[in-house]
Design a protein around this motif. Structure first.
Motif, mmCIF file in Angstrom:
data_model
loop_
_atom_site.group_PDB
_atom_site.id
_atom_site.type_symbol
_atom_site.label_atom_id
_atom_site.label_comp_id
_atom_site.label_asym_id
_atom_site.label_seq_id
_atom_site.Cartn_x
_atom_site.Cartn_y
_atom_site.Cartn_z
ATOM 1 N N TYR A 187 2.543 -69.574 7.727
ATOM 2 C CA TYR A 187 2.940 -68.170 7.855
ATOM 3 C C TYR A 187 2.012 -67.482 8.864
ATOM 4 O O TYR A 187 0.789 -67.569 8.752
ATOM 5 C CB TYR A 187 2.915 -67.478 6.495
ATOM 6 N N GLU A 188 2.623 -66.772 9.818
ATOM 7 C CA GLU A 188 1.889 -66.317 10.996
ATOM 8 C C GLU A 188 0.986 -65.123 10.754
ATOM 9 O O GLU A 188 0.039 -64.906 11.491
ATOM 10 C CB GLU A 188 2.871 -65.965 12.126
ATOM 11 N N ARG A 189 1.289 -64.307 9.763
ATOM 12 C CA ARG A 189 0.524 -63.068 9.600
ATOM 13 C C ARG A 189 0.013 -62.936 8.167
ATOM 14 O O ARG A 189 0.737 -63.166 7.204
ATOM 15 C CB ARG A 189 1.385 -61.846 9.917
ATOM 16 N N VAL A 190 -1.252 -62.558 8.085
ATOM 17 C CA VAL A 190 -1.862 -62.183 6.814
ATOM 18 C C VAL A 190 -2.341 -60.736 6.957
ATOM 19 O O VAL A 190 -3.116 -60.428 7.852
ATOM 20 C CB VAL A 190 -3.052 -63.098 6.455
ATOM 21 N N VAL A 191 -1.855 -59.875 6.088
ATOM 22 C CA VAL A 191 -2.292 -58.478 6.083
ATOM 23 C C VAL A 191 -3.051 -58.248 4.781
ATOM 24 O O VAL A 191 -2.453 -58.105 3.717
ATOM 25 C CB VAL A 191 -1.096 -57.504 6.200
ATOM 26 N N SER A 192 -4.370 -58.283 4.869
ATOM 27 C CA SER A 192 -5.188 -58.066 3.684
ATOM 28 C C SER A 192 -5.848 -56.705 3.789
ATOM 29 O O SER A 192 -6.131 -56.216 4.883
ATOM 30 C CB SER A 192 -6.236 -59.172 3.528
ATOM 31 N N CYS A 220 2.552 -48.589 -4.041
ATOM 32 C CA CYS A 220 1.680 -47.474 -4.407
ATOM 33 C C CYS A 220 0.604 -47.393 -3.325
ATOM 34 O O CYS A 220 -0.498 -47.921 -3.486
ATOM 35 C CB CYS A 220 1.061 -47.692 -5.788
ATOM 36 N N ASP A 221 0.958 -46.745 -2.223
ATOM 37 C CA ASP A 221 0.080 -46.756 -1.058
ATOM 38 C C ASP A 221 -1.136 -45.862 -1.231
ATOM 39 O O ASP A 221 -2.114 -45.988 -0.474
ATOM 40 C CB ASP A 221 0.859 -46.365 0.203
ATOM 41 N N GLU A 228 -6.425 -47.988 6.464
ATOM 42 C CA GLU A 228 -5.664 -49.232 6.291
ATOM 43 C C GLU A 228 -4.227 -48.934 5.869
ATOM 44 O O GLU A 228 -3.300 -49.659 6.236
ATOM 45 C CB GLU A 228 -6.333 -50.123 5.242
ATOM 46 N N ARG A 229 -4.050 -47.882 5.109
ATOM 47 C CA ARG A 229 -2.733 -47.519 4.583
ATOM 48 C C ARG A 229 -1.706 -47.361 5.702
ATOM 49 O O ARG A 229 -0.577 -47.866 5.610
ATOM 50 C CB ARG A 229 -2.844 -46.225 3.785
ATOM 51 N N ILE A 233 1.789 -49.575 5.944
ATOM 52 C CA ILE A 233 3.102 -48.936 5.883
ATOM 53 C C ILE A 233 3.876 -49.164 7.175
ATOM 54 O O ILE A 233 5.085 -49.443 7.150
ATOM 55 C CB ILE A 233 2.960 -47.427 5.594
ATOM 56 N N LYS A 234 3.199 -49.053 8.305
ATOM 57 C CA LYS A 234 3.872 -49.284 9.591
ATOM 58 C C LYS A 234 4.414 -50.702 9.670
ATOM 59 O O LYS A 234 5.537 -50.936 10.161
ATOM 60 C CB LYS A 234 2.893 -49.021 10.744
ATOM 61 N N SER A 235 3.626 -51.669 9.188
ATOM 62 C CA SER A 235 4.056 -53.065 9.201
ATOM 63 C C SER A 235 5.291 -53.262 8.320
ATOM 64 O O SER A 235 6.263 -53.910 8.722
ATOM 65 C CB SER A 235 2.919 -53.966 8.719
ATOM 66 N N LEU A 236 5.275 -52.679 7.134
ATOM 67 C CA LEU A 236 6.393 -52.825 6.213
ATOM 68 C C LEU A 236 7.648 -52.122 6.712
ATOM 69 O O LEU A 236 8.771 -52.608 6.547
ATOM 70 C CB LEU A 236 6.008 -52.255 4.846
ATOM 71 N N ALA A 237 7.465 -50.962 7.327
ATOM 72 C CA ALA A 237 8.596 -50.118 7.720
ATOM 73 C C ALA A 237 9.368 -50.657 8.917
ATOM 74 O O ALA A 237 10.433 -50.122 9.254
ATOM 75 C CB ALA A 237 8.112 -48.696 8.002
ATOM 76 N N LYS A 238 8.878 -51.696 9.546
ATOM 77 C CA LYS A 238 9.586 -52.252 10.706
ATOM 78 C C LYS A 238 11.014 -52.653 10.345
ATOM 79 O O LYS A 238 11.936 -52.463 11.144
ATOM 80 C CB LYS A 238 8.823 -53.467 11.254
#
Length: 325
Positions: A187-192, A220-221, A228-229, A233-238
């Motif tokens: 998996y190419e991306r890890v967002v921790s 629950c952002d 980081e939030r 959110i930007k990553s998810l909202a794509k």
């Protein structure tokens, strides 16, 4: 600190939703004092152990029956008991994961009595009998020697379509182990990212604060630091409809939900009754556009175990056996 890592691609299916799950009966269920040290969702009760287990088993059996009724394959793993009781065995998604390539991975859990839940051979046999054979096995258990932990899809909320793993770092989610696993599955991306509850402690499992479906995310952002939030959110909202939940809704397990598919390919979203009741009408309408909502009453398991419906479901992405035994 938020971390991304570019990883080598691997030939892996990008199906988001499983149509089969492993569930483990709560025959040794009880308040777990070990896990309660960092799980603020657990509560002690006045009922006897036998009373608690009877109620938990009723909740479990009803959930199994209702999932099967809508067309989700449920593999009941009635695990062999050992010398040490496993009060949290009802939450199997913390010690294994599967892939559409036929792989089974096992993970290092933080608490000693939870490590007793890892019964690989028995699980492989059960999956084989259910027509979901394991083709290969891989283990990250050697990280226990370093006192490093990664509690599978408890701490990893995975966007399979975009091959991205989201994870809240904690003593149950070590960055090194997390990135090793992501590399192993390609998996190419890890967002921790970091989290903080009002107590100042981090979220013990990412899957109580967020869930990812094929076209939506519940999160629950407010527990993520602001710098980081915005990135998360930007990553998810794509390509996801982002449904933000409050701290109070998170405490009612609105983040602990899971989108599944039936054997006919219909989308369903499993959640607890307490989560269903805590979602606003507008949020329920949003979620309903992504699948039929399936609320289950698991009040005993939630209250005492500190985990909910998603924690009770070990997704099985293993291919169905095409030739008879």
């Amino acid at each position: 600190m938020l971390k991304q890592q570019a990883l080598l691609p691997k030939n892996q299916s990008t199906v988001q939703n499983a149509n089969c799950v492993v569930m483990v009966p709560p025959k040794e269920f009880a308040f777990n004092a070990e896990t309660a040290k960092d799980n603020e969702f657990q509560h002690q009760v006045a009922q006897t152990t036998s009373e608690v287990r009877e109620l938990a088993m009723q909740e479990f059996n009803t959930m199994v029956a209702e999932l099967r009724q809508v067309g989700v394959q449920v593999v009941v793993f009635d695990y062999p008991a050992g010398e040490i009781e496993t009060p949290d065995a009802v939450f199997p998604n913390n010690w294994f994961s599967t892939t559409a390539n036929g792989d089974l991975y096992t993970f290092p859990m933080a608490c000693k009595n939870r490590q007793q839940e890892v019964k690989v051979d028995a699980l492989v046999d059960t999956l084989e009998s259910a027509g979901r054979p394991v083709q290969s096995q891989d283990s990250l258990l050697s990280y226990l020697q370093q006192d490093a932990h990664l509690e599978s899809t408890g701490v990893m909320v995975i966007d399979h379509v975009n091959r991205t793993i989201y994870a809240a770092l904690s003593q149950r989610c070590d960055r090194e182990v997390l990135e090793d696993y992501a590399e192993r599955i390609g998996y190419e991306r890890v967002v921790s990212f970091q989290t903080a509850l009002p107590s100042g402690k981090p979220i013990y499992h990412t899957n109580v604060m967020m869930a990812i479906g094929e076209g939506f995310c519940v999160i629950c952002d407010e527990v993520i630091p602001e710098f980081e939030r915005r990135f998360v959110i930007k990553s998810l909202a794509k390509d996801k409809q982002v449904i933000s939940i409050s701290l109070d809704q998170m405490n009612k397990f609105c983040g602990n939900i899971l989108q599944l598919e039936t054997v006919n390919g219909e989308k369903v979203i499993a959640m607890s009754q307490s989560a269903f009741d805590a979602f606003s009408p507008a949020q329920k309408a949003q979620l309903s556009s992504h699948g039929k909502l399936l609320p289950f009453n698991v009040q005993t398991i939630e209250n005492i175990g500190g985990g909910s419906v998603r924690c009770m479901l070990g997704e099985v992405f293993l291919p169905t056996r095409t030739n008879p035994l």
